[in-house]
Design a protein around this motif. Structure first.
Motif, PDB file in Angstrom:
ATOM      1  N   ASP A 102      19.543 -16.410 -14.427  1.00 15.69           N
ATOM      2  CA  ASP A 102      18.896 -15.009 -15.073  1.00 15.69           C
ATOM      3  C   ASP A 102      17.735 -14.988 -15.340  1.00 15.69           C
ATOM      4  OD1 ASP A 102      21.855 -14.012 -14.966  1.00 15.69           O
ATOM      5  OD2 ASP A 102      21.846 -14.107 -17.276  1.00 15.69           O
ATOM      6  N   SER A 103      16.960 -16.132 -15.880  1.00 17.73           N
ATOM      7  CA  SER A 103      15.594 -16.078 -16.276  1.00 17.73           C
ATOM      8  C   SER A 103      14.674 -15.884 -14.968  1.00 17.73           C
ATOM      9  CB  SER A 103      15.114 -17.212 -17.144  1.00 17.73           C
ATOM     10  OG  SER A 103      15.606 -18.624 -16.228  1.00 17.73           O
ATOM     11  N   SER A 104      15.120 -16.870 -13.919  1.00 19.83           N
ATOM     12  CA  SER A 104      14.402 -16.627 -12.532  1.00 19.83           C
ATOM     13  C   SER A 104      14.257 -15.156 -12.068  1.00 19.83           C
ATOM     14  CB  SER A 104      14.851 -17.487 -11.696  1.00 19.83           C
ATOM     15  OG  SER A 104      14.628 -18.907 -12.035  1.00 19.83           O
ATOM     16  N   LEU A 105      15.702 -14.577 -12.049  1.00 22.97           N
ATOM     17  CA  LEU A 105      15.564 -13.274 -11.472  1.00 22.97           C
ATOM     18  C   LEU A 105      14.959 -12.163 -12.328  1.00 22.97           C
ATOM     19  CD1 LEU A 105      19.443 -12.579 -10.960  1.00 22.97           C
ATOM     20  CD2 LEU A 105      17.606 -13.421  -9.153  1.00 22.97           C
ATOM     21  N   GLU A 106      14.791 -12.439 -13.753  1.00 25.53           N
ATOM     22  CA  GLU A 106      13.998 -11.614 -14.487  1.00 25.53           C
ATOM     23  C   GLU A 106      12.595 -11.685 -14.186  1.00 25.53           C
ATOM     24  OE1 GLU A 106      15.589 -12.838 -18.358  1.00 25.53           O
ATOM     25  OE2 GLU A 106      17.562 -11.760 -17.951  1.00 25.53           O
ATOM     26  N   LYS A 107      11.991 -12.950 -14.086  1.00 24.55           N
ATOM     27  CA  LYS A 107      10.589 -13.315 -13.760  1.00 24.55           C
ATOM     28  C   LYS A 107      10.331 -12.651 -12.379  1.00 24.55           C
ATOM     29  CE  LYS A 107       9.744 -17.128 -11.774  1.00 24.55           C
ATOM     30  NZ  LYS A 107       9.735 -18.908 -11.490  1.00 24.55           N
ATOM     31  N   TYR A 108      11.321 -12.872 -11.309  1.00 26.79           N
ATOM     32  CA  TYR A 108      10.727 -12.100  -9.971  1.00 26.79           C
ATOM     33  C   TYR A 108      10.688 -10.502 -10.216  1.00 26.79           C
ATOM     34  CZ  TYR A 108      12.684 -16.725  -8.128  1.00 26.79           C
ATOM     35  OH  TYR A 108      12.908 -17.863  -8.046  1.00 26.79           O
ATOM     36  N   VAL A 109      11.527  -9.983 -10.884  1.00 29.35           N
ATOM     37  CA  VAL A 109      11.504  -8.500 -11.268  1.00 29.35           C
ATOM     38  C   VAL A 109      10.336  -8.162 -11.853  1.00 29.35           C
ATOM     39  CG1 VAL A 109      12.531  -6.601 -12.367  1.00 29.35           C
ATOM     40  CG2 VAL A 109      13.852  -8.307 -10.905  1.00 29.35           C
ATOM     41  N   SER A 110       9.853  -9.151 -12.715  1.00 32.49           N
ATOM     42  CA  SER A 110       8.557  -8.544 -13.785  1.00 32.49           C
ATOM     43  C   SER A 110       7.289  -8.759 -12.810  1.00 32.49           C
ATOM     44  CB  SER A 110       8.612  -9.413 -14.794  1.00 32.49           C
ATOM     45  OG  SER A 110       8.416 -11.015 -14.488  1.00 32.49           O
ATOM     46  N   THR A 111       7.532  -9.761 -11.836  1.00 31.42           N
ATOM     47  CA  THR A 111       6.157  -9.973 -10.996  1.00 31.42           C
ATOM     48  C   THR A 111       6.365  -9.146  -9.614  1.00 31.42           C
ATOM     49  OG1 THR A 111       7.328 -11.947 -10.311  1.00 31.42           O
ATOM     50  CG2 THR A 111       5.528 -12.398 -11.903  1.00 31.42           C
ATOM     51  N   ASN A 112       7.159  -8.125  -9.566  1.00 26.96           N
ATOM     52  CA  ASN A 112       7.433  -7.538  -8.350  1.00 26.96           C
ATOM     53  C   ASN A 112       7.712  -8.035  -7.151  1.00 26.96           C
ATOM     54  OD1 ASN A 112       6.994  -4.830  -9.830  1.00 26.96           O
ATOM     55  ND2 ASN A 112       4.702  -5.477  -9.818  1.00 26.96           N
ATOM     56  N   ARG A 113       8.598  -9.234  -7.350  1.00 26.95           N
ATOM     57  CA  ARG A 113       8.993  -9.832  -6.157  1.00 26.95           C
ATOM     58  C   ARG A 113      10.455  -9.482  -5.735  1.00 26.95           C
ATOM     59  NH1 ARG A 113       7.784 -15.984  -7.410  1.00 26.95           N
ATOM     60  NH2 ARG A 113       8.117 -16.449  -4.861  1.00 26.95           N
ATOM     61  N   MET A 114      11.135  -8.857  -6.539  1.00 29.01           N
ATOM     62  CA  MET A 114      12.363  -8.572  -6.581  1.00 29.01           C
ATOM     63  C   MET A 114      12.497  -7.246  -6.954  1.00 29.01           C
ATOM     64  SD  MET A 114      16.036 -10.536  -7.686  1.00 29.01           S
ATOM     65  CE  MET A 114      15.741 -11.789  -6.575  1.00 29.01           C
ATOM     66  N   ASP A 115      13.492  -6.488  -6.360  1.00 25.37           N
ATOM     67  CA  ASP A 115      13.829  -5.086  -6.868  1.00 25.37           C
ATOM     68  C   ASP A 115      14.821  -5.282  -8.059  1.00 25.37           C
ATOM     69  OD1 ASP A 115      13.793  -2.026  -5.796  1.00 25.37           O
ATOM     70  OD2 ASP A 115      15.817  -2.702  -6.773  1.00 25.37           O
ATOM     71  N   ALA A 116      14.409  -4.407  -9.295  1.00 28.90           N
ATOM     72  CA  ALA A 116      15.296  -4.451 -10.328  1.00 28.90           C
ATOM     73  C   ALA A 116      16.779  -4.049  -9.967  1.00 28.90           C
ATOM     74  CB  ALA A 116      14.986  -3.435 -11.479  1.00 28.90           C
ATOM     75  N   LYS A 117      17.048  -3.642  -8.757  1.00 31.06           N
ATOM     76  CA  LYS A 117      18.390  -3.256  -8.674  1.00 31.06           C
ATOM     77  C   LYS A 117      19.008  -4.297  -7.871  1.00 31.06           C
ATOM     78  CE  LYS A 117      21.961  -0.114  -8.289  1.00 31.06           C
ATOM     79  NZ  LYS A 117      22.598   0.493  -9.485  1.00 31.06           N
ATOM     80  N   CYS A 118      18.484  -5.296  -7.172  1.00 32.11           N
ATOM     81  CA  CYS A 118      18.888  -6.354  -6.847  1.00 32.11           C
ATOM     82  C   CYS A 118      19.537  -7.132  -7.890  1.00 32.11           C
ATOM     83  CB  CYS A 118      17.660  -7.050  -5.810  1.00 32.11           C
ATOM     84  SG  CYS A 118      18.346  -8.776  -5.166  1.00 32.11           S
ATOM     85  N   MET A 119      18.506  -7.455  -9.023  1.00 36.18           N
ATOM     86  CA  MET A 119      18.989  -8.355  -9.879  1.00 36.18           C
ATOM     87  C   MET A 119      20.148  -7.695 -10.817  1.00 36.18           C
ATOM     88  SD  MET A 119      16.599  -9.155 -13.451  1.00 36.18           S
ATOM     89  CE  MET A 119      16.896  -7.336 -14.086  1.00 36.18           C
ATOM     90  N   GLU A 120      20.286  -6.612 -10.772  1.00 40.51           N
ATOM     91  CA  GLU A 120      21.536  -5.852 -11.614  1.00 40.51           C
ATOM     92  C   GLU A 120      22.448  -6.057 -10.598  1.00 40.51           C
ATOM     93  OE1 GLU A 120      23.183  -1.270 -12.229  1.00 40.51           O
ATOM     94  OE2 GLU A 120      20.981  -1.499 -12.345  1.00 40.51           O
TER      95      GLU A 120
END
Length: 282
Positions: A102-120
């Motif tokens: 979870d924490s890694s996914l949230e970090k990638y989203v906050s740094t625009n390395r991953m789409d928020a929908k992907c994390m969801e």
């Protein structure tokens, strides 16, 4: 439920509410090949469950059409030989370094390395992912590659695309079926959805050199040749009307040249080409 195009070609429909693209399946006498691997391991498992309901040859190959997460995040599930073009391989390398807690996914989203929908989607459909690692592709090709599934050949080609710079399509010659991935779409840059005007004609030429009676875009139902011809015609007529970043001038130019109002699709495309003019001028 798989949609049957012919005795050897099927596809699983897209699900827009779950950000799931359509997934393709081509079957030969010996093996089967899938086109795109889904947006999560669960999407891939759902696809495999549908394939398992039919008496089909085993899945040996999986072609990833481009490195957007909704097309490759399920690829570990197939136990298949993963095929990508060189550019897609480069883009996937970053995802292979990711950790998926979870924490890694949230970090990638906050740094625009991953789409928020992907994390969801991953949080919802893949609760146990602390040790998950994305597999590496097995075959990395340049330009074109032909795969023989046993009396069933698939031509795999990287093409020019208005959607990404790593687009791959798959053509089944004796079925005249073409899997386009998302190649015919636009993209979002600086919060503006646009279609790259300079790439439109080269892309259409790359695609139309194949004699396709049926074509599948990643987020549509399958289209016959008349429907695809209309799609390309509307894109070209919209592009020809846009020569500046003025939407009003583009709409007027369209009316003058075509002696009619643009359709809803053409108006959408005109706006996307105007946005491209804006982006190119920045």
């Amino acid at each position: 439920m798989l949609n049957k195009v012919s005795d050897s070609v099927y596809y699983l429909s897209n699900q827009d509410d779950k950000e799931r693209p359509a997934l393709g399946l081509v079957c030969g006498d010996k093996y089967s090949l899938i086109i795109d691997a889904g947006n999560s391991p669960q999407h891939a498992k759902d696809f495999l469950a549908e394939i398992g309901k039919l008496d089909l040859p085993p899945v040996k190959y999986a072609v990833i059409t481009h490195a957007h997460w909704d097309h490759f995040m399920g690829m570990n599930e197939f136990g298949a030989t993963i095929i990508v073009n060189r550019r897609t391989n480069e883009l996937l390398q970053e995802w292979q370094t990711f950790t998926y807690d979870d924490s890694s996914l949230e970090k990638y989203v906050s740094t625009n390395r991953m789409d928020a929908k992907c994390m969801e989607i991953l949080k919802e459909e893949m609760p146990d992912r602390d040790s998950f690692k994305l597999d590496s592709p097995d075959i990395i090709f340049g330009n074109t590659l032909t795969i023989d599934l046993g009396n069933k050949k698939c031509i795999i080609e990287e093409i020019t695309s208005t959607h990404t710079d790593d687009a791959t399509i798959v053509y089944v010659p004796d079925e005249k079926v073409l899997f386009l991935g998302d190649s015919g779409y636009g993209k979002t840059t600086n919060s503006l959805f646009h279609i790259q005007q300079s790439l439109l004609v080269p892309m259409i030429e790359d695609i139309q050199k194949y004699d396709a009676e049926m074509s599948l875009l990643g987020h549509e139902s399958i289209c016959d040749s008349a429907e695809m011809d209309l799609y390309w015609k509307e894109l070209k007529s919209a592009s020809q009307a846009v020569i500046s970043a003025s939407l009003a001038k583009a709409e007027e130019k369209f009316r003058v040249e075509n002696k009619r109002e643009p359709s809803d699709n053409e108006l959408f495309f005109i706006k996307a080409f105007v946005n491209d003019q804006i982006i190119q001028s920045q």
